[in-house]
Write a protein that holds these residues in place. Structure first.
Motif, mmCIF file in Angstrom:
data_model
loop_
_atom_site.group_PDB
_atom_site.id
_atom_site.type_symbol
_atom_site.label_atom_id
_atom_site.label_comp_id
_atom_site.label_asym_id
_atom_site.label_seq_id
_atom_site.Cartn_x
_atom_site.Cartn_y
_atom_site.Cartn_z
ATOM 1 N N ASN A 7 32.131 47.981 39.671
ATOM 2 C CA ASN A 7 32.438 47.496 41.013
ATOM 3 C C ASN A 7 33.883 47.855 41.334
ATOM 4 O O ASN A 7 34.788 47.030 41.169
ATOM 5 N N LYS B 130 35.699 47.942 43.776
ATOM 6 C CA LYS B 130 36.493 47.124 44.696
ATOM 7 C C LYS B 130 37.375 46.130 43.934
ATOM 8 O O LYS B 130 38.362 45.637 44.476
ATOM 9 N N THR C 134 42.497 42.172 43.017
ATOM 10 C CA THR C 134 41.775 42.229 44.279
ATOM 11 C C THR C 134 40.286 42.362 44.006
ATOM 12 O O THR C 134 39.881 42.975 43.010
ATOM 13 N N ALA C 135 39.469 41.790 44.871
ATOM 14 C CA ALA C 135 38.017 41.959 44.794
ATOM 15 C C ALA C 135 37.490 42.690 46.016
ATOM 16 O O ALA C 135 36.278 42.854 46.170
ATOM 17 N N ASP C 136 38.416 43.164 46.898
ATOM 18 C CA ASP C 136 37.997 43.816 48.143
ATOM 19 C C ASP C 136 38.879 45.025 48.464
ATOM 20 O O ASP C 136 39.262 45.255 49.597
ATOM 21 N N SER C 137 39.203 45.786 47.410
ATOM 22 C CA SER C 137 39.985 47.014 47.567
ATOM 23 C C SER C 137 41.331 46.777 48.232
ATOM 24 O O SER C 137 41.783 47.573 49.053
ATOM 25 N N ALA D 135 42.300 44.519 50.416
ATOM 26 C CA ALA D 135 42.393 43.828 51.706
ATOM 27 C C ALA D 135 43.060 42.469 51.487
ATOM 28 O O ALA D 135 43.837 41.999 52.319
ATOM 29 N N THR D 136 42.743 41.838 50.348
ATOM 30 C CA THR D 136 43.408 40.607 49.922
ATOM 31 C C THR D 136 43.685 40.723 48.435
ATOM 32 O O THR D 136 43.097 41.566 47.736
ATOM 33 N N GLN D 137 44.572 39.865 47.930
ATOM 34 C CA GLN D 137 44.855 39.871 46.505
ATOM 35 C C GLN D 137 45.284 38.485 46.063
ATOM 36 O O GLN D 137 45.685 37.652 46.874
#
Length: 236
Positions: free
Chosen positions: A36, A38, A52-55, A57-59
Motif C-alpha cells: 500500500n 500510500k 502518512t497513510a494518504d501519500s 496529504a496528511t501526516q
C-alpha cells in the motif's frame, strides 16, 4: 523517497521531473509499504518520525518517547518486509510501532543493543521473528522472537572485525545468511555469515570481495542489497 541533508525527504510519485518534499530538517531513513504505497514514513535528525497513510496529504508524528536516551543524528528505521504493520526504530534500544493499534513499544525491553547507538536495523524477509541490529561500536545483535531477547553475534571462530556497522542485508529466503557493510578503515568492507544461529565457537565471518574483475571496490559501504533473482553473494 529518500533523506537529504538540510533538505528533508524528497519524494517522486512517478514523475522524476517534479518532486514533493515531506518531512523536515535533515532527512534520514525513509520507508514505503510495498502493499500500500500510500503509507510512507520519513525521518529527520534525532529520530523524529512522521507517517502518512494518504501519500502526504496528511501526516502524523510517531516519534518514540525515548526521553534521556540518545538517538543518532541520523537514526535508523526499518519496515518488517513480511509484516509491514510493524516499523522498527533504534536509539541504543529497539522500538516497534504497530500501525493497526498505534502502539509504540520498546520491544528490546531493558536489552541495551549498543554501547553507543544503533546504526542499522534489518528484518529477515522470510521470518518476521528474526531481527538484526548493528551499532557504531561494533555490536551486531540478533533476535529470533521479534525482539524480546537478543544475542550478540559479531563474535565467532572467525569474528566480524570491530568496525562501525552501516548496512545489513538478510538473504530473502534464508534468515541465517546475512551480509554486513562497514564504513571505517580496514582491509574489507563487506562480510558474510551463513550461519548466524551457530554458537560462537563455530560461527564464521568471511570477507566478500570477489577476485580480479569480479571484485567489489574496497570502499566504505552505506548500503548493501542483493540481486533478488540470485541472492547468493556470487550474484552481487
Amino acid at each position: 523517497i529518500g533523506g537529504s541533508q538540510d533538505n528533508a525527504s524528497p519524494l517522486s510519485s512517478g514523475d522524476l521531473y517534479n518532486w514533493n518534499n515531506p518531512g523536515a530538517g535533515d532527512g534520514g531513513f525513509c520507508a514505503i509499504v510495498q502493499s500500500n504505497p500510500k503509507i510512507q514514513y520519513a525521518t529527520s535528525q534525532g529520530l523524529s518520525i512522521v507517517r502518512t497513510a494518504d501519500s502526504w496529504a496528511t501526516q502524523q508524528n510517531i516519534t518514540p518517547p525515548f526521553g534521556t536516551e540518545t538517538a543518532g543524528f541520523i537514526a535508523p528505521i526499518a519496515l518488517d518486509p513480511s509484516n509491514p504493520h510493524f516499523l522498527y526504530a533504534g536509539t541504543s534500544y529497539l522500538y516497534r510501532y504497530d500501525d493497526r493499534t498505534g502502539a509504540l513499544t520498546s520491544h528490546g525491553g531493558t536489552q541495551h543493543l549498543a554501547g553507543g547507538l544503533i546504526t542499522y536495523i534489518a528484518n529477515a524477509p522470510s521470518d518476521t521473528n528474526r531481527i538484526f541490529t548493528g551499532s557504531d561500536d561494533d555490536q551486531l545483535g540478533m533476535a529470533t522472537d521479534q525482539g524480546r531477547t537478543w544475542v550478540q553475534i559479531n563474535a565467532g571462530a572467525t569474528p566480524l572485525p570491530a568496525n562501525n556497522i552501516s548496512a545489513i542485508n538478510v538473504n530473502p529466503t534464508d534468515p541465517n545468511d546475512v551480509l554486513i557493510g562497514v564504513t571505517n578503515g580496514g582491509a574489507t568492507h563487506l562480510w558474510r555469515c551463513a550461519g548466524t544461529t551457530l554458537p560462537d565457537s563455530t560461527r564464521t565471518w568471511v570477507p566478500v570481495s570477489g577476485t580480479d574483475g569480479t571484485a567489489l571496490p574496497n570502499v566504505a559501504l552505506n548500503c548493501v542489497t542483493r540481486d533478488l533473482d540470485g541472492p547468493a553473494p556470487e550474484r552481487r
